[in-house]
Design an enzyme around this catalytic site. Structure first.
Site, PDB file in Angstrom:
ATOM      1  N   ASP B 331       0.831  -1.084   0.096  1.00 43.38           N
ATOM      2  CA  ASP B 331      -0.113   0.047   0.061  1.00 43.38           C
ATOM      3  C   ASP B 331       0.832   1.195  -0.080  1.00 43.38           C
ATOM      4  OD1 ASP B 331      -2.332  -1.077  -0.293  1.00 43.38           O
ATOM      5  OD2 ASP B 331      -2.594  -1.693   1.671  1.00 43.38           O
ATOM      6  N   TYR B 415     -10.571  -0.135   1.550  1.00 39.84           N
ATOM      7  CA  TYR B 415     -10.027  -0.069   2.960  1.00 39.84           C
ATOM      8  C   TYR B 415      -9.169   1.332   3.527  1.00 39.84           C
ATOM      9  CZ  TYR B 415      -8.789  -3.140   6.735  1.00 39.84           C
ATOM     10  OH  TYR B 415      -8.667  -3.994   7.956  1.00 39.84           O
TER      11      TYR B 415
END
Lengths: 681, 681
Positions: B331, B415
Site C-alpha cells: 500500500d 480499505y
C-alpha cells in the site's frame, strides 16, 4: 406473574449492591454477639455475593424486565473477617458469613493458623510505633549519621514469603528512608534517601524482633554488603515531585484541554450499581480485596460476562541479596486493592462528566464509615472508531470511538496502579492497567552500579522486578455454558491440490476439554475464543463467541522451587481455564500474606482436571511486565500501560457501532487558516 | 558568524519543506524541455530530500539557533517521476532529479523495464473506461442476471504479483460488484454484492486482455469454482453504512463530547513544517509514497530521530483459488500512501484545536495543484500521566498524559488506514496504525462456508489476510553514531554464591555488530535499545538510549518461495538493522507494483553485512496483524489498533514529565452528587 413486582416497588437492595453502612453495622453486631465476651478485631465486612445458582436466575429474570418480589431475592449476606483475641493473647482469625435479615451466622470459619489474614492499614501504624519504641532500632540507626534537618521515615511493607525456617509468626517489615524536613513540606520525597535497614515486627507482640542489614554494594561486591558508610545519605540527592518543591516549578506552556459534555453524559446509573450506556448494561461492585468488580455484562440484553475482576498481582524483586528475596508483594491478596483505593478527585483522575461510586470502610471495632469516591465512571473519546471514504464520490463517513470507563486507583506505599474497565460501542471490552508511582529503591554506595537494578538517583538503586497480573473473567456468552477454543493460523505446504501458489494458510481451532493452563503463542497468532457452542451466528454459520489475544508477556523469572515461584504458581501460564466454583476468585490463592506456597489458587483449581467443554467455565488471563527501571522512572514513573482486549467474534450480525452518529463535532477549532475554508466538506 | 542570518531574514524554504506549487511547475518545465518533443506523462513531483551529508550539519546548526545564509543551504531539489511516450507508443519510465534554482537536471534515470512505475489514480480511471468498452466483459457479464435497479461497479486494484509466466506487461485488474441504485444514493454500499469476475487491463493498450472467473464455492468445493449461479447476487443482502441509508438511522442516545482549548493549542507551527511543543521540536514532511514523514526530532535541543516514516505495508490474501494468490497489495509502494491520503475534516477526524497541513498534487501534464488537509496536528488527553499519593499525608499529585498527534489517513479502494505519530511529555514517541474500512469480500454460494475466510454478509465471504507494516526509523540518539543493542532478561540458576534464593534474574545486552534481521522474543522480554555508546547518563552511568519492544506479531504465512513471500522478504524479521544510505527508504523495495521479488528492500540492504556498531544505523520495525475477518467487521470494520512505543532509556536524568502541571481541571462536572462535596481535596 404473581411473584413479580415492578422496579419502583423495590424495597430491598439489589443482590449485587454493596453493603450499606447500616448493613455492615448489623453484621458487626451479629459477630460480636456470636463470640460473646472475647475481644474482636474487625478486618473487613463486605457483601458476600450470592451463589451463582441463586444469582444467575435472578439476573436472567431481571434482564427480561421482571424483578422478583423482595422475598424471592437471594438472601442478603455479609462476609466478616476478624481476629478473635483471647485473654491470653491468642489470635484466631475467622471468616464468617452473616445473613443480614435474620441475623443468622451461616458460616463461621476458623482459618488454619498456617495462613495469615490479609493485612489492614492499621497494622502498618503498629509497625511504625514499634520501630520508634525499639531500642534495637535506635542502636542500629546510631551506626549512621543522618544530616541535620533530616528525619527517619519507616515505610511499612508486608513481610513477603517466609523462608523455610521462619516460624509461623505474623511479621511486618519497614523500609527506612530519611526525609528532608528543611522545606517544612511534609510531602518532600523521602524515597530519594534510602537507609540500609529493615526492622521486622512481630505483629502479635508489636515488638521489633530483628533488624535486617541491607547491602549497599555494587557489581564488584556480589552478595556482600558493600561499604555501609556512616554518612549513608551524603551522596544522595533530593528528587521532588510535588510542584511547589520543583526547582523550576511546573512548566508554564501547557494550555488547558477541557472535555465538555454540554448535554450531560450518555450513561445512566441507578441502584448505585447498575450502569446503562449505549446498549451496554452492567453492574459495578466493589470489595476490599479486588476493588471494582464488573457483573452481569449484557449488550442489548444478551449476556456476555457474569463477573470480571482483577484477581491478583504479584511483584517479585530480583535482587539476590538477603533479605530482598522476600520482597514480593501480592497487591490484591496481601492487603486488598479495595482497601488501598484512592479517593478520586474531580478534574484530576479523569476529565468530563464523572460519576463517583463510594464504598464502606470498617474500623477495628467494626464501625463502618463511608469510603468515598473509590471508583469513577466517565466517557472518553479514543480517536476514530471506523471510517470509510467512497473515493468515487468523495463521501467520507467517520465516527468517533467513544468509551465508557470504570476506573479505580490503588496506592501501595511507594507505588500506584490505575485499573480501568472500558466498554466501547463496537462491543469491545478492555481491561487496562497503568503502573505508576515511585519505584522501590535501596541505598547504593557512591559511584557504584549494580547487577540487581539501575541507579536512578545518586545513592538510590531501583531494583529489577516484575509485575504479573491475573484477570479473572467468568464469561457468559449468551448464557453460562461456554467452551474455550484456542485458535491459531498456520502455514500450509504448497501442493497442487490444496495450495498451488503457496499463499494459503489455515485457521485451526482446538477446544479445551479439561481445566488447565495454556500459553500465548503470537507466532501462531493464537487467539482465545470464548464460544457458546449451542448458538450459531446466522450470518457466518459459526458459534457465537468473544475472543482475546493473550499478551505474550514474560512469565515469572524466579527459579522453579524458589519461594517466589512457589507462592505464585498462577504465573506459570498466560491463560488458565477452570470449571466455575462459587468463591473461587483468587489466582494466587485465598491467603497470600507471608505464604510459602500458592494454596487454592488457579493452579489448584485447574488440577481438578474437570470437564470445561460446553459448561460454566472461568477464564484467567495472566500478563505483566518485566520492569528493569530506567532513570526516567524517577522520581515518579510515567504510566506503563497494559491492555487486555476482548472483542466479539461472530457474536453480532454486523459491526454494532455501525449506527454511531457521524456528524461533525462543531466545537473543534481551526489553527492558522491560511485561505478560504478548505476544510468544508 | 558572517555567514549567518537571523530566521527573519530567511528567503528560501527550509530544506525539509515540501515543494511549493511554483517549484513543482518549475520542475515540470525543466523536464519538458529536457525531453524535447516526446509526450511526457507526469506521475509525481516532490521534494528530493538533501543528502544527509548536507542536511545533518544544516540541522545541527539550526538547532543551535544559527541559520545559514540562503546560499549556504543544501541545493533545493525536485524528484520527478514520469513516463516518456514515444511516437510508436513505447513507454519509458524515468525518475529525474531537478535542481530548482539552476534548472539543472542532476539525475536522469531510465528505470529498467523489469520494474513497473507506482500507479497513479488516473490509471484506475483508464481501467474503468476499458471495462465499459470491452465486448469480452459484456459477454462475461451476460452469464449473470443482475436485478433491476442494480448497476455494475468496477473497483480497480493493482494486479498483484506476476506469475512466473506472466509477461512484463503493465496490468490492472478490476474487482466487480453490483450497486443497488434504487435509493438514488450514490454511496449505497456495493461491496455487499460481489460479482465473480475480474477483468484484466493492459495499461499500455488500455484494453481488457482477459476476464478471470472467480470461485464462488465453499469448503466442499476446494479449489473448484463452485456454482456460479446465474442469479449471482440474489442471495446477497444490502449492508449500508452511510447514516441516511441505515434501516433504523443513527442511534440517538450519544451525547456530545467536546474538546475545548480555551487558550488555544500548546504547539506552534512555523515554516509550515516546524512543530514545537512541550520541549519537543520536529519537522513534518509529506511525500506521495510515505505520506507524513517526521524529521529532526529533538527534545530540549538534543537529537533523537533524524527521520521516521511508515516505509511499507503488504496485505497478502490467503485464498488458495486462482487468481486470489495475486491479491497482495503493497500500500505504500504500489501507488503511494501520500497519493491516497484523505482530505481531513474539522471535527470528524480529530477533536480540539487542529492544524492542517497541505501538499501538492500533480496532473498528467505536470500541473501542480493543492492537495489540502492531508495531515492534521492536534493535542489530546490520554488519561493519567503519572500519579503518586503520599498515604501519610493524603496528598495526591496527579498529571494528565497529554499527547501531540500527527495524523494522516489513507483510503485504498475498500480499505482505510489511520496513521499517527504521537509525542508525549515523558519523552515517548508512539507510531500508531488503525486499520478500518471495508474488508475485501468475494461472492460465495448460498448456504456455504469457506476455509478461505468468513461469511460476513449473505453471499459475501471476507477472505483471510495479513497486514504487515514496516516502520523505518533513522535514529540519532544524541547524534548519528548509535549502536543497536538487544536486551533480554534471563533466569539465573540457583546457587549459594550467586542466586541463593532463586529470585535473581539477569539482564543481558548484545550489541548488533553487523547489518541483519532479528526477531521479537517476548519470552525473554527482548527490548531493542538504540544506544549512543559515546555518551553516558550521569545518573546511571550507562550509555544514553531510546528503546522499544518489538511487537511479536505473526510473520508472513505464505510459503517460502511463493510469489507472495518473494515479493516481501522484509516480512521475514521483526527488526532489521542496516547502515544508513541516502534514499534507502523502502522496506519492500523501490518498485513493488507487479513485482516478483523484493529488490533493493531492507533484506538486500542488510545483506551488505556492514558494520552497524557506533555508526549511522537505521532501524526497521516490522509488525502486523493476521486478519481472519469476523462478522463484526462488516460493513465497516471497527478500528484495529497497533502501536509501536519508543521510550527513553536513561536518555534523560529524570522523568521529563515531572514538571507537568498537576492542577485540577475546573471544567469537569460531577454526576448525581448525593451529599456534601465529598470530592474536595
Amino acid at each position: 406473574m404473581g411473584d413479580m413486582v415492578t422496579p419502583l416497588d423495590r424495597r430491598v437492595p439489589h443482590p449485587l449492591e454493596q453493603l450499606s453502612i447500616g448493613e455492615c453495622n448489623t453484621a458487626r453486631d451479629v459477630i460480636l454477639s456470636t463470640h460473646g465476651v472475647s475481644v474482636i478485631d474487625f478486618r473487613t465486612i463486605n457483601l458476600e455475593e450470592p451463589p451463582k445458582s441463586l444469582l444467575q436466575p435472578f439476573l436472567d429474570l431481571e434482564a427480561e424486565g421482571r424483578i422478583p418480589k423482595p422475598d424471592a431475592y437471594p438472601p442478603r449476606l455479609a462476609r466478616v473477617a476478624y481476629d478473635v483475641i483471647s485473654e491470653n493473647k491468642v489470635f484466631e482469625f475467622y471468616e464468617s458469613v452473616v445473613e443480614l435479615v435474620t441475623g443468622a451466622v451461616k458460616v463461621k470459619e476458623l482459618i488454619d493458623a498456617s495462613h495469615q489474614a490479609p493485612l489492614v492499614i492499621r497494622e502498618f501504624d503498629h509497625l511504625v510505633e514499634a520501630v520508634w519504641a525499639s531500642k534495637t532500632f535506635q542502636d542500629a540507626m546510631a551506626e549512621f549519621s543522618i544530616p541535620d534537618g533530616f528525619e527517619v521515615i519507616v515505610e511499612p511493607w508486608p513481610y513477603g514469603g517466609r523462608d523455610p525456617d521462619d516460624e509461623d509468626k505474623r511479621y511486618f517489615q519497614g523500609l527506612c528512608f530519611a526525609q528532608d524536613k528543611r522545606s517544612g513540606n511534609p510531602d518532600s520525597n523521602f524515597y530519594a534517601y534510602p537507609l540500609p535497614l529493615i526492622p521486622v515486627m512481630d505483629a502479635r507482640t508489636k515488638e521489633i524482633v530483628r533488624i535486617d542489614r541491607l547491602g549497599t554494594g555494587g557489581k564488584q561486591d556480589g552478595l556482600a554488603k558493600g561499604t555501609h558508610n556512616k554518612e549513608i545519605i551524603k551522596h544522595c540527592k533530593g528528587a521532588e515531585y510535588v510542584p511547589e518543591l520543583l526547582e523550576n516549578g511546573s512548566r508554564k506552556d501547557l494550555k488547558p484541554l477541557d472535555v465538555i459534555q454540554p448535554d450531560g453524559p450518555s450513561f445512566t446509573v441507578t441502584d448505585e450499581s447498575l450502569v446503562e450506556w449505549q446498549k451496554w448494561r452492567f453492574r459495578v461492585g466493589f470489595n476490599p480485596r479486588e476493588g471494582a468488580t464488573i457483573h452481569d455484562v449484557r449488550y442489548e440484553g444478551r449476556s456476555i460476562v457474569y463477573r470480571m475482576a482483577i484477581s491478583e498481582m504479584t511483584v517479585p524483586y530480583a535482587d539476590a541479596r538477603a533479605p530482598f528475596h522476600r520482597k514480593q508483594a501480592f497487591d490484591f491478596g496481601d492487603g486488598g486493592a479495595g482497601t488501598c483505593a484512592n479517593n478520586l478527585q474531580l478534574g484530576c483522575d479523569c476529565l468530563g462528566h464523572i460519576k463517583y461510586f463510594d464504598s464502606v470502610n470498617v474500623a477495628a471495632d467494626g464501625t463502618a464509615t463511608e469510603q468515598p469516591n473509590i471508583v469513577c465512571l466517565h466517557e472518553q473519546d479514543n480517536g476514530i472508531g471506523w471510517k470509510h471514504t467512497n473515493w468515487r464520490t468523495g463521501r467520507a463517513v467517520v465516527t468517533r470511538h467513544r468509551e465508557l470507563v470504570v476506573q479505580f486507583i490503588i496506592t501501595l506505599a511507594n507505588y500506584e496502579y490505575i485499573f480501568a474497565y472500558k466498554f466501547d460501542q463496537a462491543g469491545g471490552i478492555v481491561v487496562e492497567t497503568r503502573a505508576t508511582g515511585i519505584v522501590s529503591v535501596v541505598n547504593i554506595d557512591e559511584g557504584k552500579t549494580s547487577m540487581y537494578g539501575n541507579v536512578v538517583s545518586p545513592g538510590a538503586m531501583a531494583q529489577n522486578h516484575q509485575h504479573i497480573f491475573a484477570v479473572r473473567v467468568d464469561p457468559a456468552i449468551d448464557g453460562p455454558n461456554n467452551t474455550i477454543v484456542l485458535e491459531e493460523s498456520h502455514p500450509v505446504p504448497t501442493s497442487s491440490d490444496r495450495n498451488p501458489a503457496g499463499n494459503l494458510y489455515e485457521v485451526r481451532q482446538t477446544p479445551i476439554k479439561e481445566s488447565g493452563g495454556h500459553d500465548a503463542a503470537p507466532e501462531h497468532n493464537r487467539i482465545v475464543r470464548i464460544m457458546n457452542p449451542n448458538k450459531t451466528n446466522p450470518i457466518s454459520g459459526k458459534p457465537v463467541s468473544y475472543k482475546f489475544k493473550p499478551p505474550p508477556t514474560q512469565k515469572l523469572l524466579a527459579q522453579p522451587g524458589s519461594i517466589q515461584a512457589r507462592r505464585a504458581t498462577f504465573t506459570q501460564h498466560h491463560v488458565w481455564v477452570t470449571k466455575y466454583k462459587d468463591n473461587e476468585l483468587y489466582a494466587g490463592g485465598r491467603y497470600t500474606l507471608q505464604s510459602r506456597d500458592e494454596v487454592d489458587g488457579v493452579a489448584d483449581a485447574a488440577k481438578r482436571a474437570e470437564n470445561v467443554e460446553n459448561t460454566d467455565v472461568v477464564l484467567w488471563s495472566v500478563f505483566g511486565l518485566t520492569h528493569n527501571p530506567r532513570v526516567e522512572d524517577w522520581p515518579v514513573m510515567p504510566v506503563e500501560i497494559y491492555q487486555l482486549h476482548f472483542s466479539p467474534g461472530d457474536f453480532f450480525t454486523a459491526n454494532p457501532a455501525i449506527d454511531v452518529p457521524s456528524q461533525r463535532n462543531l466545537s473543534s477549532t481551526l489553527h492558522q487558516k491560511k485561505k478560504g475554508n478548505c476544510c468544508a466538506k
